[in-house]
Design a protein around this motif. Structure first.
Motif, PDB file in Angstrom:
ATOM      1  N   ASP A 150       0.780  -1.070  -0.190  1.00 26.43           N
ATOM      2  CA  ASP A 150      -0.043   0.043   0.031  1.00 26.43           C
ATOM      3  C   ASP A 150       0.893   1.302  -0.042  1.00 26.43           C
ATOM      4  O   ASP A 150       0.396   2.355  -0.451  1.00 26.43           O
ATOM      5  N   VAL A 175       1.851   1.954  -3.656  1.00 27.43           N
ATOM      6  CA  VAL A 175       0.954   2.230  -4.265  1.00 27.43           C
ATOM      7  C   VAL A 175       0.676   3.701  -4.036  1.00 27.43           C
ATOM      8  O   VAL A 175       0.376   4.362  -4.903  1.00 27.43           O
ATOM      9  N   GLN A 185       0.533   1.288 -12.283  1.00 32.75           N
ATOM     10  CA  GLN A 185      -0.517   0.350 -12.107  1.00 32.75           C
ATOM     11  C   GLN A 185      -0.166  -0.544 -10.957  1.00 32.75           C
ATOM     12  O   GLN A 185       0.948  -0.570 -10.404  1.00 32.75           O
ATOM     13  N   PHE A 186      -1.201  -1.198 -10.416  1.00 35.39           N
ATOM     14  CA  PHE A 186      -0.993  -2.128  -9.180  1.00 35.39           C
ATOM     15  C   PHE A 186       0.095  -3.289  -9.613  1.00 35.39           C
ATOM     16  O   PHE A 186       0.723  -3.495  -8.750  1.00 35.39           O
ATOM     17  N   LYS A 187      -0.060  -3.756 -10.705  1.00 32.14           N
ATOM     18  CA  LYS A 187       0.916  -4.596 -11.197  1.00 32.14           C
ATOM     19  C   LYS A 187       2.457  -4.178 -11.062  1.00 32.14           C
ATOM     20  O   LYS A 187       3.462  -4.654 -10.915  1.00 32.14           O
ATOM     21  N   GLN A 203       3.216  -4.267  -7.447  1.00 25.56           N
ATOM     22  CA  GLN A 203       3.792  -5.741  -7.169  1.00 25.56           C
ATOM     23  C   GLN A 203       5.082  -6.135  -7.396  1.00 25.56           C
ATOM     24  O   GLN A 203       5.710  -6.565  -6.552  1.00 25.56           O
TER      25      GLN A 203
END
Length: 273
Positions: free
Chosen positions: A58, A61, A82-84, A87
């Motif tokens: 988080d 992000v 992006q979230f990827k 990650q």
């Protein structure tokens, strides 16, 4: 505190970086700056500190969502963050952060003496952290070698919902055999999300101002500063923790007995968290 006086407080849930290790919460800051720099994105220490206390995915992000960072990402990669991407960055961040955390794994001065004293009085200890299990594993082992044995360490990826959700603290209460007794437990933390998980669980909360993220000084800088410089620098740090809902604010964990005494007085006056 008089060791012969029965205590209402039966358990303490501690944060790690900035609270019991890593004075100034410096380890994650450098790692975040280096992480983004590897991808040609410049972030400042101040920017890196803003989401501190959140689970690390988080946190990444949140950094990627900062307007200045998001614009750099679009300029560099031709698309939005992006979230990827977060990650992928987390996978890269974990070994970097684990190394940085071990470099700053010494306990904050005064902690171990207080831990032993309170444990001898029957107080139970557990911990939560915004670090992942991969980051924490060597740090937990190092702490155990130094004599720190909490009932439980809850890492951000050990639970379905981490900070500011109370799930991690509730697991700590169970491990300390204090389920349903959150009014007899103190959560100690240097960040708003860490205090929020304690408040959401129904605990008393103690904010740590001088040794934590809110101030961000190394121990050497703290020792070098004059009393007037310390007092001036602490004003916004204390205000940040109070705004986050801390019932008490202390300089460092070395001052925890004073906070416990004040909370014991509140309880004696009929107050609840």
């Amino acid at each position: 505190m008089n060791p012969n006086t029965p205590m209402n407080i039966k358990g303490i849930v501690l944060d790690w970086a900035g609270t019991i290790v890593d004075f100034g919460s410096l380890a994650p800051m450098g790692a975040f700056v280096e992480l983004f720099a590897r991808h040609q994105i410049e972030i400042t220490i101040a920017q890196a500190r803003v989401p501190m206390g959140l689970p690390k995915i988080d946190h990444i992000v949140a950094l990627g969502s900062l307007p200045a960072v998001a614009q750099q990402w679009r300029n560099q990669y031709g698309r939005s963050f992006q979230f990827k991407d977060a990650q992928n960055l987390l996978s890269e961040f974990e070994p970097m952060s684990a190394h940085a955390a071990m470099d700053r794994s010494d306990f904050i001065p005064g902690f171990m003496a207080i831990y032993r004293d309170l444990a001898a009085q029957g107080v139970s200890f557990a911990t939560t952290t915004g670090y992942t299990r991969k980051i924490m594993t060597p740090l937990i082992e190092r702490a155990a070698e130094q004599g720190f044995h909490p009932a439980l360490v809850v890492c951000c990826d050990d639970v379905l919902r981490s900070r500011p959700d109370p799930m991690g603290v509730l697991q700590c209460l169970a491990a300390m055999h204090l389920t349903g007794q959150s009014h007899q437990v103190i959560k100690v933390d240097d960040t708003a999300p860490g205090l929020a998980e304690g408040l959401a669980a129904g605990c008393w909360t103690v904010g740590v101002a001088a040794s934590g993220n809110a101030l961000g000084w190394s121990h050497a800088e703290w020792l070098k500063a004059s009393a007037a410089e310390r007092m001036q620098a602490l004003v916004p740090a204390v205000a940040t923790l109070q705004a986050a809902g801390a019932h008490e604010v202390i300089d460092s964990v070395a001052d925890l007995p004073m906070a416990i005494s004040r909370i014991e007085l509140r309880i004696a006056q009929g107050q609840n968290p």
